[in-house]
Design a protein around this motif. Structure first.
Motif, PDB file in Angstrom:
ATOM      1  N   LEU A 125       0.819  -1.210   0.000  1.00 19.10           N
ATOM      2  CA  LEU A 125       0.000   0.000   0.000  1.00 19.10           C
ATOM      3  C   LEU A 125       0.853   1.261   0.000  1.00 19.10           C
ATOM      4  O   LEU A 125       0.316   2.368   0.030  1.00 19.10           O
ATOM      5  CB  LEU A 125      -0.957  -0.024   1.195  1.00 19.10           C
ATOM      6  CG  LEU A 125      -1.837  -1.287   1.246  1.00 19.10           C
ATOM      7  CD1 LEU A 125      -2.708  -1.286   2.485  1.00 19.10           C
ATOM      8  CD2 LEU A 125      -2.678  -1.418  -0.007  1.00 19.10           C
ATOM      9  N   SER A 126       2.167   1.100  -0.042  1.00 18.68           N
ATOM     10  CA  SER A 126       3.073   2.225  -0.233  1.00 18.68           C
ATOM     11  C   SER A 126       3.348   2.483  -1.712  1.00 18.68           C
ATOM     12  O   SER A 126       3.945   3.503  -2.067  1.00 18.68           O
ATOM     13  CB  SER A 126       4.411   1.977   0.476  1.00 18.68           C
ATOM     14  OG  SER A 126       4.246   1.864   1.866  1.00 18.68           O
ATOM     15  N   LEU A 127       2.923   1.549  -2.563  1.00 18.57           N
ATOM     16  CA  LEU A 127       3.140   1.710  -3.996  1.00 18.57           C
ATOM     17  C   LEU A 127       2.237   2.804  -4.550  1.00 18.57           C
ATOM     18  O   LEU A 127       1.035   2.835  -4.250  1.00 18.57           O
ATOM     19  CB  LEU A 127       2.842   0.404  -4.729  1.00 18.57           C
ATOM     20  CG  LEU A 127       3.811  -0.754  -4.509  1.00 18.57           C
ATOM     21  CD1 LEU A 127       3.220  -2.035  -5.077  1.00 18.57           C
ATOM     22  CD2 LEU A 127       5.166  -0.461  -5.149  1.00 18.57           C
ATOM     23  N   GLU A 128       2.788   3.677  -5.347  1.00 19.71           N
ATOM     24  CA  GLU A 128       1.989   4.717  -5.978  1.00 19.71           C
ATOM     25  C   GLU A 128       1.000   4.075  -6.955  1.00 19.71           C
ATOM     26  O   GLU A 128       1.366   3.259  -7.795  1.00 19.71           O
ATOM     27  CB  GLU A 128       2.900   5.695  -6.728  1.00 19.71           C
ATOM     28  CG  GLU A 128       2.167   6.879  -7.319  1.00 19.71           C
ATOM     29  CD  GLU A 128       3.101   7.873  -7.983  1.00 19.71           C
ATOM     30  OE1 GLU A 128       2.611   8.791  -8.654  1.00 19.71           O
ATOM     31  OE2 GLU A 128       4.337   7.717  -7.830  1.00 19.71           O
ATOM     32  N   GLY A 129      -0.276   4.447  -6.804  1.00 21.17           N
ATOM     33  CA  GLY A 129      -1.310   3.952  -7.712  1.00 21.17           C
ATOM     34  C   GLY A 129      -1.796   2.546  -7.435  1.00 21.17           C
ATOM     35  O   GLY A 129      -2.412   1.921  -8.311  1.00 21.17           O
ATOM     36  N   TRP A 130      -1.569   2.047  -6.226  1.00 15.37           N
ATOM     37  CA  TRP A 130      -2.031   0.691  -5.920  1.00 15.37           C
ATOM     38  C   TRP A 130      -3.551   0.573  -6.065  1.00 15.37           C
ATOM     39  O   TRP A 130      -4.074  -0.522  -6.350  1.00 15.37           O
ATOM     40  CB  TRP A 130      -1.604   0.271  -4.508  1.00 15.37           C
ATOM     41  CG  TRP A 130      -2.292   1.039  -3.400  1.00 15.37           C
ATOM     42  CD1 TRP A 130      -1.817   2.131  -2.754  1.00 15.37           C
ATOM     43  CD2 TRP A 130      -3.577   0.757  -2.824  1.00 15.37           C
ATOM     44  NE1 TRP A 130      -2.728   2.566  -1.804  1.00 15.37           N
ATOM     45  CE2 TRP A 130      -3.809   1.745  -1.836  1.00 15.37           C
ATOM     46  CE3 TRP A 130      -4.547  -0.209  -3.051  1.00 15.37           C
ATOM     47  CZ2 TRP A 130      -4.983   1.779  -1.073  1.00 15.37           C
ATOM     48  CZ3 TRP A 130      -5.723  -0.181  -2.294  1.00 15.37           C
ATOM     49  CH2 TRP A 130      -5.929   0.800  -1.312  1.00 15.37           C
ATOM     50  N   GLU A 131      -4.267   1.694  -5.891  1.00 12.27           N
ATOM     51  CA  GLU A 131      -5.731   1.654  -5.967  1.00 12.27           C
ATOM     52  C   GLU A 131      -6.227   1.237  -7.348  1.00 12.27           C
ATOM     53  O   GLU A 131      -7.345   0.728  -7.490  1.00 12.27           O
ATOM     54  CB  GLU A 131      -6.333   3.030  -5.631  1.00 12.27           C
ATOM     55  CG  GLU A 131      -5.966   3.554  -4.252  1.00 12.27           C
ATOM     56  CD  GLU A 131      -4.722   4.430  -4.264  1.00 12.27           C
ATOM     57  OE1 GLU A 131      -4.573   5.257  -3.353  1.00 12.27           O
ATOM     58  OE2 GLU A 131      -3.902   4.281  -5.199  1.00 12.27           O
TER      59      GLU A 131
END
Length: 363
Positions: free
Chosen positions: A297-303
């Motif tokens: 959930l620290s990854l950019e754009g995980w959503e």
């Protein structure tokens, strides 16, 4: 979400009512990011500070849990007391939390609870804070904020079954450290990407890039950023550097990698049983984070990622965590074995991605 920056001179050309409406909308846009709301948006205008603080009192104070630990097996949660949910203590800045247990367990009696709270200090953080458990990051597994930040102006009541504290200053400490860790992680990630690019080892596929970042987060960032925050905290508390950082324990040394003095010979175990049952120390924040926090959930754009890729990334992180925690650093196959176990053996996909889990030395 990218922070919005507005040129100062632009505000002078707008009516006050419109400015306030724009700020209201901006604050609402960051409703799932209490750290940014509190540390940045709260300071934009006096009216917004008041509004955000009231919002936090209603929305986030009830979603804060304080967990008191005793040894490796006992943990006791404290949440906001019912009478404080009505907002009667908003102006005072203090809230009362109480344990939800009807009565303490046999292994954690009132005298023991009181003793634990009396021992709570900078060097002995036997209580951790969790904010937004099961709520933040769309309720994704490991998406909440957890830290051993100071519970400011703590007072113990009812033989330890209740506590009061300054909620504004406690939130300030918790969320400022959260923002600090985000900045440290961003810096470490940029450095790593630049290094791999210079060595022509940065993957071209976005999916492989995300797998590479997950590995980097688990092995190089997740614990290092917390070590940096703990050291920053000590410099503020004791500029001489003599104070002990209580979270740097021998039990979690494989995680934080910091040198520690040699242990004196251990006393005779209380019972003839496994090392977990005999362990007397409470978990450090490093042990808790290793189990509970998801680096995915620290990854950019995980959503925007699909369920299958999210499951693969969670499994990737699990594998690297096993690789590190079980001392398999020279066994590259171990990570893949652990990853496949996570994908095939444990709960269904929905349960894996939306699960509330706590530190447990047995697993």
């Amino acid at each position: 979400m990218v922070p919005v920056v507005v040129v100062a001179g632009f505000w002078g050309k707008l009516p006050l009512e419109l400015i306030e409406r724009i700020l209201d909308l901006l604050i609402d846009d960051y409703d799932q990011d209490p750290a940014y709301q509190w540390t940045t948006l709260r300071h934009m205008a006096r009216r917004q500070m008041r509004r955000i603080e009231r919002h936090f009192y209603r929305q986030w104070v009830p979603k804060l849990t304080i967990t008191l630990y005793s040894g490796s097996r006992c943990q006791m949660d404290y949440t906001v007391a019912d009478r404080d949910r009505e907002g009667v203590n908003f102006e005072s800045g203090r809230v009362r939390f109480q344990t939800s247990a009807a009565s303490p367990s046999d292994s954690l009696n009132k005298d023991h609870i009181r003793t634990l709270w009396d021992q709570y200090s900078f060097e002995n953080r036997v209580a951790h804070l969790r904010l937004g458990e099961g709520v933040l990051c769309r309720g994704m597994t490991g998406g909440y904020i957890v830290n051993d930040t100071d519970i400011v102006d703590l007072k113990v009541e009812s033989e330890g079954l209740g506590i009061t504290f300054d909620w504004r200053r406690t939130f300030d400490a918790l969320l400022r450290e959260e923002i600090m860790m985000r900045k440290l992680q961003a810096e470490m990630t940029l450095d790593r990407r630049a290094q791999l690019a210079a060595e022509r080892r940065w993957p071209t596929s976005p999916r492989i890039q995300r797998l590479a970042l997950v590995k980097h987060f688990v092995l190089d960032v997740q614990m290092a950023k917390r070590v940096a925050v703990q050291q920053h905290r000590r410099r503020r508390y004791d500029p001489s550097g003599q104070a002990k950082i209580g979270s740097l324990t021998h039990e979690s040394q494989h995680l934080h990698k910091q040198p520690l003095p040699t242990l004196s010979p251990a006393p005779e175990p209380r019972r003839r049983c496994c090392v977990i049952c005999s362990r007397r120390t409470s978990p450090s924040i490093f042990e808790v984070v290793s189990c509970e926090e998801s680096v995915v959930l620290s990854l950019e754009g995980w959503e925007q990622l699909g369920k299958d890729e999210l499951l693969d990334l969670y499994a990737e992180a699990y594998g690297w965590n096993c690789y590190r925690c079980l001392g398999q650093e020279n066994n590259m196959d171990w990570q893949q074995i652990s990853k496949n176990d996570w994908l095939t053996v444990y709960d269904s996909g929905a349960e894996k991605l939306h699960n509330t889990r706590r530190w447990n030395p047995w697993f």
